[in-house]
Design a protein around this motif. Sequence first.
Motif, PDB file in Angstrom:
ATOM      1  N   GLU A  17     -97.922   8.298 119.653  1.00 24.49           N
ATOM      2  CA  GLU A  17     -98.138   9.487 118.518  1.00 24.49           C
ATOM      3  C   GLU A  17     -99.280  10.533 119.302  1.00 24.49           C
ATOM      4  OE1 GLU A  17     -99.389   7.650 115.014  1.00 24.49           O
ATOM      5  OE2 GLU A  17     -97.297   7.627 114.217  1.00 24.49           O
TER       6      GLU A  17
ATOM      7  N   ARG B  83     -97.511   2.628 119.047  1.00 23.33           N
ATOM      8  CA  ARG B  83     -97.570   3.951 118.249  1.00 23.33           C
ATOM      9  C   ARG B  83     -98.651   4.769 118.530  1.00 23.33           C
ATOM     10  NH1 ARG B  83     -94.992   5.295 113.859  1.00 23.33           N
ATOM     11  NH2 ARG B  83     -93.893   3.356 113.412  1.00 23.33           N
TER      12      ARG B  83
ATOM     13  N   ASP C  18     -90.963   6.194 115.952  1.00 26.14           N
ATOM     14  CA  ASP C  18     -90.626   5.261 114.959  1.00 26.14           C
ATOM     15  C   ASP C  18     -89.570   4.390 115.570  1.00 26.14           C
ATOM     16  OD1 ASP C  18     -92.398   6.252 113.044  1.00 26.14           O
ATOM     17  OD2 ASP C  18     -90.841   7.440 112.120  1.00 26.14           O
TER      18      ASP C  18
ATOM     19  N   ARG D  67     -91.651  12.628 116.429  1.00 27.54           N
ATOM     20  CA  ARG D  67     -92.206  11.282 115.905  1.00 27.54           C
ATOM     21  C   ARG D  67     -91.190  10.314 115.419  1.00 27.54           C
ATOM     22  NH1 ARG D  67     -95.890  15.441 113.779  1.00 27.54           N
ATOM     23  NH2 ARG D  67     -97.743  15.308 115.038  1.00 27.54           N
ATOM     24  N   GLU D  68     -90.278  10.735 114.834  1.00 27.82           N
ATOM     25  CA  GLU D  68     -88.743   9.915 114.634  1.00 27.82           C
ATOM     26  C   GLU D  68     -88.591   8.981 115.908  1.00 27.82           C
ATOM     27  OE1 GLU D  68     -85.808  12.490 113.139  1.00 27.82           O
ATOM     28  OE2 GLU D  68     -86.858  12.817 111.221  1.00 27.82           O
TER      29      GLU D  68
END
Length: 202
Positions: free
Chosen positions: A97, A93, A188, A184-185
């Motif tokens: 990110e 992550r 995820d 960002r999805e």
Amino acid sequence: MEQSAKARGGRPWSFDRYAAIETAMLLFWRHGYEGVSIGDLTKAIGVAPPSLYAAFGSKTGLYQQAMTRYEETLGCLDVAVIGSAKSLPDAVRVLLEGAVTNVTHREHERGCMISSGLIACHPGHAVLARDAAARREALRERIVQALSSFAEDDQVQRLARHLAAVMQGISIQARDGVAPQALREIVDDVVAGVAARLSSEE
């Protein structure tokens, strides 16, 4: 302007070499190697072509220095921060990110200069294309280094290849104007997939 660097023969440059590389980096990042001419570069930097050639040898030489500047600054992968995450999914992550932030935080220079650079080009630029490919492979190796404390080497090597591909896709979508939240999805989903795989292996 600064005259700290010197030209061949010991004469000082009549322009700021650092600023010239920064300017070229932004132009190449925005338009690609083939989308920037010598005239574009000399106009933006504020020098005549002979001065540009004397300082950097060629447009190719300036492009390579601009790519290196990007790698060392805006495209830098913070291995220490990623490696300090609490788990492999957390590290993934942090990595992704950070990639989303890097490719979307500028309005006019979106995407990653390394990931998107010279994927397709004129045959005469094959040497630069190979250089760009080598830089992408070096980025993958830095991902391996960043994740090496979280899993066995063969697992990290496979995951790093996957993440490098995801980052390249994120870069291209960013250049297409996809919003940061949508990117960002993707992060995820990738993190969820890594976590699920770990759970299935326990």
